[in-house]
Write a protein that holds these residues in place. Structure first.
Motif, short mmCIF file in Angstrom:
data_model
loop_
_atom_site.label_atom_id
_atom_site.label_comp_id
_atom_site.label_asym_id
_atom_site.label_seq_id
_atom_site.Cartn_x
_atom_site.Cartn_y
_atom_site.Cartn_z
N PHE A 42 0.86 -1.19 0.00
CA PHE A 42 0.00 0.00 0.00
C PHE A 42 0.89 1.23 0.00
O PHE A 42 2.10 1.17 0.21
N GLN A 43 0.29 2.37 -0.26
CA GLN A 43 0.95 3.64 -0.07
C GLN A 43 -0.04 4.61 0.57
O GLN A 43 -1.26 4.47 0.40
N VAL A 44 0.50 5.56 1.31
CA VAL A 44 -0.35 6.51 2.03
C VAL A 44 -0.19 7.89 1.39
O VAL A 44 0.92 8.41 1.27
N ILE A 45 -1.31 8.44 0.93
CA ILE A 45 -1.33 9.78 0.33
C ILE A 45 -2.40 10.61 1.04
O ILE A 45 -3.58 10.25 1.04
N THR A 48 -4.66 8.83 3.41
CA THR A 48 -5.52 7.80 2.83
C THR A 48 -4.64 6.64 2.37
O THR A 48 -3.60 6.85 1.75
N VAL A 49 -5.06 5.41 2.69
CA VAL A 49 -4.30 4.22 2.35
C VAL A 49 -4.79 3.67 1.01
O VAL A 49 -5.98 3.38 0.84
N TYR A 50 -3.88 3.55 0.05
CA TYR A 50 -4.21 3.01 -1.26
C TYR A 50 -3.46 1.70 -1.49
O TYR A 50 -2.25 1.63 -1.21
N PRO A 51 -4.15 0.67 -1.99
CA PRO A 51 -3.44 -0.58 -2.33
C PRO A 51 -2.40 -0.30 -3.41
O PRO A 51 -2.61 0.51 -4.31
N ARG A 52 -1.27 -0.99 -3.32
CA ARG A 52 -0.24 -0.83 -4.34
C ARG A 52 0.57 -2.12 -4.46
O ARG A 52 1.14 -2.59 -3.47
#
Length: 251
Positions: A42-45, A48-52
């Motif tokens: 995941f990455q955090v932007i 907000t946590v986004y799957p990656r």
């Protein structure tokens, strides 16, 4: 020929691959491996946590005393008709077994001068030099698989933090026991096999420090042996010729 035309001609010639002189150094027991790594993460932007998901593939050639790593590089493909954002090209790191430094080539031409690099540093950074040891872990199962394979399942002896894995698997293949590449020399020796892959798994968790919920994630790596073809021999020949031409940079 004018000096300007001569410079242009030299630049064009420099872009052609260097041809090795003579046969490919006896070619005794040449080996080619492919190393696949994968991370379901995941990455955090902006909180907000986004799957990656991230993938990487590295190739390694062994010929006599030479080792040649093929590192993938993503570059913007301005000529792509389908609008693809990048294409994959390779850089080549070549060194002699036992030496501290090697040479990194941008391609197989003689257009770019190679860079001198520390072997341990560049392999740790780009070559997946993951050394697995039996420290801080406990085995919960060991199961023989199909053919010459073995899988061991481990847990950490203590869950130290949210960044500590929840479980991991070690995969062995005894048909690779004579391979030059290793992920854990001590484990290879004690199992009389070859550790050729692993999977670290992390359960979903809530981070008290960041006040965010994170999804499950996995980190895995596996290497396999590939046939050593005529094309592999040609590429190895080019890289060895380049290395021999520029090896004075290592002094």
């Amino acid at each position: 020929m004018t000096s300007k035309m001569l410079i242009i001609a030299l630049l064009v010639l420099c872009q052609f691959p260097v041809k090795a002189q003579g046969p490919l150094l006896s070619l005794q027991n040449p080996e080619k491996l492919v190393i696949h790594s994968y991370m379901r993460g995941f990455q955090v932007i902006d909180s907000t946590v986004y799957p990656r998901d991230m993938y990487d593939t590295v190739y390694v050639q062994y010929v006599d005393s030479f080792v040649m790593y093929h590192f993938p590089v993503r570059v913007i493909d301005l000529s792509a008709e389908d609008g693809g954002p990048y294409k994959i090209v390779f850089e080549y790191f070549t060194f002699i077994k036992g030496q501290k430094n090697g040479l990194l080539f941008k391609d197989t031409s003689d257009f770019f001068l190679p860079l001198r690099k520390d072997v341990d540093s560049i392999i740790n950074e780009r070559g997946h030099a993951n050394v697995i040891e039996e420290k801080g872990i406990k085995m919960i199962s060991s199961e023989k698989g199909v053919g010459h394979t073995l899988t061991e399942n481990y847990l950490p002896d203590v869950k130290r933090s949210e960044f500590t894995f929840d479980t991991f698997f070690l995969h062995y293949d005894s048909t690779l026991v004579n391979s030059n590449y290793t992920l854990g020399a001590t484990l290879d020796s004690s199992r009389k096999s070859k550790l050729n892959g692993f999977v670290f798994s992390f359960n979903a968790y809530y981070s008290v420090n960041q006040k965010l919920s994170f999804p499950p994630r996995d980190i895995s790596l596996k290497f396999t042996r590939l046939p050593f073809t005529d094309a592999d021999a040609k590429l190895a020949n080019q890289l060895i010729a380049l290395f021999q031409k520029h090896q004075e940079k290592l002094r």
